[in-house]
Design an enzyme around this catalytic site. Structure first.
Site, short mmCIF file in Angstrom:
data_model
loop_
_atom_site.label_atom_id
_atom_site.label_comp_id
_atom_site.label_asym_id
_atom_site.label_seq_id
_atom_site.Cartn_x
_atom_site.Cartn_y
_atom_site.Cartn_z
N LYS A 54 63.79 -34.43 -32.93
CA LYS A 54 62.86 -33.91 -31.90
C LYS A 54 63.26 -32.60 -31.20
CE LYS A 54 59.96 -37.85 -30.98
NZ LYS A 54 60.33 -39.02 -31.81
N ASP A 68 70.26 -43.93 -33.65
CA ASP A 68 69.09 -43.06 -33.78
C ASP A 68 68.91 -42.35 -32.44
OD1 ASP A 68 66.55 -41.96 -33.70
OD2 ASP A 68 65.58 -43.61 -34.76
N PHE A 111 61.72 -47.90 -32.90
CA PHE A 111 60.92 -46.97 -33.69
C PHE A 111 61.85 -46.04 -34.45
CE2 PHE A 111 58.62 -43.06 -34.60
CZ PHE A 111 57.53 -43.58 -35.28
#
Ligand SMILES: *Cc1c(COP(=O)(O)O)cnc(C)c1O
Length: 397
Positions: free
Chosen positions: A249, A220, A135
């Site tokens: 995040k 990532d 993702f």
């Protein structure tokens, strides 16, 4: 029916399958809904609030900065931005970073930089290889990089130049790898994909293969970064360094901030005018993020999270020993997953009723990503609740 849920249904795009709870307040690892019910948070707003909710030092920094200077644009220099960049680059392979507002934007920047790097070298390289079940975000480029068909449905044509191979399979990658590959983009531990850790040696092998063909390696770390897996960055469990890393995040503990970090050599291709963002790295968000990283230093957040994460994983494994419907326990630090023979959303709902916030990924994997400040008694309480729920599920089936 809750009034707010009813009102939301009339005016918001219905993009989210929400659980029927309206949260109004948070404090540390506790969340409170509009009826005053309290919950222990094992989700952290999806690996975002690593310091817990309403952290006093972050709140203070935010309030101070809001009263001082929120925004002037990147046409000028601002101080918190520089200090944040210094803190981050001192703690990893990277020499420089670019600031943006989200994970998807950080990955967009990484993809653009990788392509620009080879353009500047005069090499024809466009191919970006990422992993199945990965993702990377919801914008067109990051969606193109994402390895999950169901979230791409209806948005074709996606961008050209993106290919996918099975996560953890060097064989699959070797088959399609050559000098035309611009970059390999990988999460050092897949979060949304079901909490899947890399096999021993996988990241090292990726690095070696990228070096062999002169391709860039992008990690990532949007979900795995900022102490989530027990090290500040997940790849620091290994000796491998990428060329580019993305963060978002937990960097702002709830404030929207993303970062794309790279070596001097690669970042040289982001010269004047090559990329930009109106809001990227405003004084407001960078002051908040700076307060976040200072708390990391002052409160030993990463070390404590690693210790309590090991305790948590053992407790989940003990549950697996007790219940045949638990198929697997995976993950590192406080990014943990439990695959069950059953509907994950069902267990999430039952947990909510009992005052525990968790979530599920890939349908059947419960994901536990609490604030790094979660305590052992709070973990024990969740384990009791899960035990009860699994017992009921045995009776039902
Ligand atoms: C959440 C996430 C993203 C996307 O971040 P957004 O801020 O939602 O755009 C990208 N990659 C990974 C690994 C993520 O977990």
């Amino acid at each position: 029916m809750n009034e707010w849920i009813d009102r939301e249904s009339k005016v918001m795009a219905q993009t989210y399958a929400r659980y029927p709870v309206v949260f109004v307040k948070g404090e540390g690892t506790t969340l409170i809904d509009d009826a005053g019910k309290t919950y222990t948070d094992f989700l952290s707003g999806i690996a975002v609030c690593n310091l817990g909710h309403a952290h006093p030092k972050v709140a203070e920094a935010l309030a101070e900065q809001a009263k001082t200077l929120c925004h002037v644009s990147n046409l000028f220099y601002t101080q918190p931005q520089v200090e944040l960049a210094e803190w981050l680059t001192e703690r990893c392979f990277a020499d420089r970073l670019f600031l943006c507002n989200s994970g998807a934007e950080a990955n967009e920047a990484a993809i653009k930089l990788a392509r620009k790097y080879f353009h500047d070298k005069g090499e024809e390289r466009h191919r970006i290889i990422s992993m199945t079940r990965s993702f990377h975000g919801r914008t067109m480029a990051t969606l193109s990089a994402t390895g999950q068909d169901k979230i791409k449905e209806g948005f074709t044509p996606l961008l050209p130049g993106f290919e996918h191979v099975t996560f953890n399979s060097m064989e699959a990658l070797e088959e399609i790898m050559d000098e035309s590959v611009c970059a390999v983009l990988v999460e050092p531990l897949q979060g949304e994909g079901g909490v899947c850790a890399p096999d021993d040696g996988y990241l090292e092998d990726l690095r070696a293969l990228c070096d062999h063909y002169g391709s860039l390696l992008i990690f990532d770390e949007i979900q795995t970064g900022m102490g989530r897996t027990g090290k500040l960055f997940a790849h620091q469990h290994t000796t491998v360094a990428p060329d580019i890393m993305t963060l978002a995040k937990a960097l702002g503990n709830g404030l929207p901030i993303g970062a794309m970090l790279a070596t001097d050599k690669v970042m040289a291709s982001f010269g004047k005018g090559a990329h930009g963002s109106t809001f990227g790295g405003t004084p407001l968000v960078t002051a908040a993020a700076l307060a976040v990283v200072r708390c990391f230093d002052e409160e030993n957040v990463v070390e404590k999270g690693a210790e309590v994460g090991a305790y948590f994983k053992e407790a989940l494994e003990a549950l697996q020993g007790k219940h045949t419907l638990v198929k697997d326990v995976r993950g590192m630090g406080l990014l943990l997953g439990m695959e069950i023979d059953g509907d994950g959303a069902d267990v999430v709902k039952k947990c909510l009723e009992k005052g525990q916030v968790i979530n599920a990924v890939q349908g059947n994997t419960l994901r536990f990503v609490p604030p790094l400040t979660i305590t052992k008694p709070e973990i024990d309480a969740l384990i009791v609740v899960l035990d009860e729920i699994f017992m009921e599920m045995h009776v039902d089936s």
